[in-house]
Design an enzyme around this catalytic site. Sequence first.
Site, mmCIF file in Angstrom:
data_model
loop_
_atom_site.group_PDB
_atom_site.id
_atom_site.type_symbol
_atom_site.label_atom_id
_atom_site.label_comp_id
_atom_site.label_asym_id
_atom_site.label_seq_id
_atom_site.Cartn_x
_atom_site.Cartn_y
_atom_site.Cartn_z
ATOM 1 N N GLU A 217 0.828 -1.225 0.000
ATOM 2 C CA GLU A 217 0.000 0.000 0.000
ATOM 3 C C GLU A 217 0.848 1.254 0.000
ATOM 4 O O GLU A 217 0.486 2.258 0.605
ATOM 5 C CB GLU A 217 -0.949 0.037 1.209
ATOM 6 C CG GLU A 217 -1.943 -1.075 1.282
ATOM 7 C CD GLU A 217 -2.585 -1.358 -0.046
ATOM 8 O OE1 GLU A 217 -2.716 -0.410 -0.830
ATOM 9 O OE2 GLU A 217 -2.927 -2.519 -0.303
HETATM 10 C C1 FAD Z 1 2.923 -9.979 0.981
HETATM 11 C C2 FAD Z 1 2.635 -8.953 -0.075
HETATM 12 C C3 FAD Z 1 1.329 -8.687 -0.431
HETATM 13 C C4 FAD Z 1 1.053 -7.774 -1.456
HETATM 14 N N1 FAD Z 1 -0.240 -7.582 -1.875
HETATM 15 C C5 FAD Z 1 -0.468 -6.876 -3.018
HETATM 16 C C6 FAD Z 1 -1.768 -6.853 -3.620
HETATM 17 O O1 FAD Z 1 -2.726 -7.417 -3.107
HETATM 18 N N2 FAD Z 1 -1.906 -6.182 -4.802
HETATM 19 C C7 FAD Z 1 -0.873 -5.540 -5.415
HETATM 20 O O2 FAD Z 1 -1.081 -4.980 -6.475
HETATM 21 N N3 FAD Z 1 0.352 -5.518 -4.849
HETATM 22 C C8 FAD Z 1 0.596 -6.187 -3.677
HETATM 23 N N4 FAD Z 1 1.848 -6.194 -3.125
HETATM 24 C C9 FAD Z 1 2.921 -5.430 -3.746
HETATM 25 C C10 FAD Z 1 3.358 -4.233 -2.928
HETATM 26 O O3 FAD Z 1 2.361 -3.257 -2.916
HETATM 27 C C11 FAD Z 1 4.701 -3.749 -3.519
HETATM 28 O O4 FAD Z 1 5.674 -4.712 -3.164
HETATM 29 C C12 FAD Z 1 5.071 -2.375 -3.017
HETATM 30 O O5 FAD Z 1 4.232 -1.414 -3.580
HETATM 31 C C13 FAD Z 1 6.521 -1.996 -3.362
HETATM 32 O O6 FAD Z 1 6.795 -2.238 -4.713
HETATM 33 P P1 FAD Z 1 8.104 -3.085 -5.106
HETATM 34 O O7 FAD Z 1 8.091 -4.322 -4.290
HETATM 35 O O8 FAD Z 1 8.118 -3.241 -6.570
HETATM 36 O O9 FAD Z 1 9.297 -2.199 -4.626
HETATM 37 P P2 FAD Z 1 9.986 -1.030 -5.490
HETATM 38 O O10 FAD Z 1 8.962 -0.154 -6.043
HETATM 39 O O11 FAD Z 1 10.968 -1.652 -6.408
HETATM 40 O O12 FAD Z 1 10.770 -0.246 -4.350
HETATM 41 C C14 FAD Z 1 11.995 -0.720 -3.776
HETATM 42 C C15 FAD Z 1 12.462 0.255 -2.706
HETATM 43 O O13 FAD Z 1 12.703 1.536 -3.286
HETATM 44 C C16 FAD Z 1 11.990 2.541 -2.608
HETATM 45 N N5 FAD Z 1 11.566 3.558 -3.565
HETATM 46 C C17 FAD Z 1 11.023 3.388 -4.785
HETATM 47 N N6 FAD Z 1 10.773 4.553 -5.372
HETATM 48 C C18 FAD Z 1 11.155 5.508 -4.502
HETATM 49 C C19 FAD Z 1 11.156 6.935 -4.511
HETATM 50 N N7 FAD Z 1 10.695 7.636 -5.542
HETATM 51 N N8 FAD Z 1 11.629 7.580 -3.424
HETATM 52 C C20 FAD Z 1 12.086 6.890 -2.359
HETATM 53 N N9 FAD Z 1 12.119 5.559 -2.300
HETATM 54 C C21 FAD Z 1 11.647 4.868 -3.343
HETATM 55 C C22 FAD Z 1 10.821 1.826 -1.959
HETATM 56 O O14 FAD Z 1 10.357 2.513 -0.817
HETATM 57 C C23 FAD Z 1 11.445 0.486 -1.598
HETATM 58 O O15 FAD Z 1 12.097 0.586 -0.372
HETATM 59 C C24 FAD Z 1 2.126 -7.073 -2.073
HETATM 60 C C25 FAD Z 1 3.456 -7.321 -1.679
HETATM 61 C C26 FAD Z 1 3.717 -8.263 -0.718
HETATM 62 C C27 FAD Z 1 5.157 -8.547 -0.359
#
Ligand code: FAD
Length: 598
Positions: free
Chosen positions: A440
């Site tokens: 989220e």
């Molecule tokens: C158990 C679980 C349940 C989930 N459930 C759902 C679901 O139901 N539906 C769904 O669609 N998704 C779901 N997700 C996905 C989740 O919302 C994403 O993992 C999350 O939004 C982060 O995206 P990412 O993992 O691609 O990380 P990335 O976007 O690759 O980010 C990696 C890191 O970089 C940081 N970062 C990225 N951009 C910036 C910026 N501009 N400034 C500062 N820091 C930044 C982030 O904070 C993070 O620490 C789920 C994930 C998990 C693990």
Amino acid sequence: MPEYKAPQKDIHFVLNDLLDFEQHYSQLPGCEEATPDMVSAIIEEGARFAERVLAPLNQVGDQEGCTFEDGKVTTPSGFRDAYQQFVEGGWPSLSHSPEWGGQGLPDSLGMVVSELTSTANWAWGMYPGLSHGAMNTLEEHGTEEQKQTYLTKLVSGEWTGTMCLTEPHCGTDLGLLRTKAEPNADGSYAISGTKIFISAGEHDMADNIVHIVLARLPDAPAGTKGISLFIVPKHLPTANGGAGERNAVNCGSIEHKMGIHGNSTCVMNFDAATGYLIGPANKGLNCMFTFMNTARLGTAMQGLAHAEWGFQNSLPYARERLQMRALTGPAAPDKAADPIIVHPEVRKMLLTQKAFAEGGRALIYYCSMLVDKVKLADGEEKANADTQLAFLTPIAKAFLTEVGFESANHALQVYGGHGYISEWGMEQNVRDCRISMLYEGTTQIQALDLLGRKVLMTQGETLKSFTKVIHKFCKAAEEDPKMRAFTGPLAKLNSEWGDLTQQIGMKAMMNKEEVGAASVDYVMYSGYVTLAYFWARSAQAAQLKLAAGEGDAAFYRSKLTTARFYFERILPRTRGLVETMLSGSDNLMELPEDNFIF
Ligand SMILES: Cc1cc2nc3c(=O)[nH]c(=O)nc-3n(C[C@H](O)[C@H](O)[C@H](O)COP(=O)(O)OP(=O)(O)OC[C@H]3O[C@@H](n4cnc5c(N)ncnc54)[C@H](O)[C@@H]3O)c2cc1C
């Protein structure tokens, strides 16, 4: 084995003494049925369900986890049965419109019930939790026919919902998403692509699953302006509204993960699956915000849930575990040693959890009142509530999950080495909580949303909508000597909040990196000040009750002591945050990427 007892006394304190929900409901059109008796009865019943049905399944869910075979997901023992009981009890429909089969009670009451179910068993609570977001999205953006077909089934709980945003190469940056939506001749769309990490994407608890999916139309502009929103049901609905033919959306696998094992986290493959557009083309992200806002407050609740669960269990442990003597001499001379609750540092860990759990409850319930007003009020009242809610949502999400995780760690620490051992349930609480700072919108993204989008881009308007509330409170209590210990520091911080924002805004005009560099410190600072406001109000409410000789004096005295603890032991953390947020971006940006390690 860890246990859960719904904190009904504190819930009633927040609803009645602190926020006056009786008056709130009596003034809002459509909330007439939420009388104090009705509210109490619902809390009582929800507490019973949470304590007796859901809490005993929390460890089972962690140990068994979900299993995946031939595209099917089996949830842990008891999960399916508990969901049937939940549906039979009419819980999914509580706060949805009677037009679609709901009971028409306020959203805020639904959030109180969701605190109970979520704290008892977060992994289980995510199944109905995601449906709730899908319902809100359909209610706001769906056509009549979509509401009739899908919303009614979600409201009854016969079907559940998901939110499908994330793809392997994009999580935070949804502008990169690739899932395609090709128009079919009959007005539907063929959806193709892979979504990952989809919570409750596949399971055995309901007849059908309604996926709310973000995808791109063929001629869509690049980036976030070219994203549309679709309904993709697992089973296509039959003419009489049942779950019919299987759609081409399948679960490819489930993730093995750190916590929330009882909730399935699925890879979902869409192979030209039939989908239906919700809302206008290319405006999917705007529509999805309805889902995300519901989900963000729901995730803020997760911080509260794990703080509450850890606190409730570490407290009796601290009262029973005998180790060492109190520094002032034996407190329990008849025993081999004193219970660890005599030690100041153990008390600090317990009080920190209590302060975050109870303060967090006040903040979330306050936000839930704003949700009611946004939905049901008119004119200026609605607009003010909308502005405040936009401001408080990233604070609640980021701050409460961060301090919820801190609290879960304190609970583990109180148990000493036993906290690290599975049977006590405290390591599960830490593992389950950890995800709340990631999904989220991560803490970093909430922080950017708050400082960049909500505060600086509105020239501080959203911040003012809330600092005005604090200012009014401090002014009104100014003459009360018993409140000075709270209103003095709070008023100071309230004005510092504006000054800091201005300073960062000025620096950002010269260098945009300053916003990013200050953002997480800023959201945490904002959280500490926001909670100070609710603790000051709690102190005032408790003092009034004590002065009137009403209710349980020990309970109100404990509120006052915790408020003092919060102001003297937690709030000074803002000093460090001020220093770091103003320290500039150079200390973060100066080091060349190649020189991070040698
Ligand atoms: C158990 C679980 C349940 C989930 N459930 C759902 C679901 O139901 N539906 C769904 O669609 N998704 C779901 N997700 C996905 C989740 O919302 C994403 O993992 C999350 O939004 C982060 O995206 P990412 O993992 O691609 O990380 P990335 O976007 O690759 O980010 C990696 C890191 O970089 C940081 N970062 C990225 N951009 C910036 C910026 N501009 N400034 C500062 N820091 C930044 C982030 O904070 C993070 O620490 C789920 C994930 C998990 C693990």
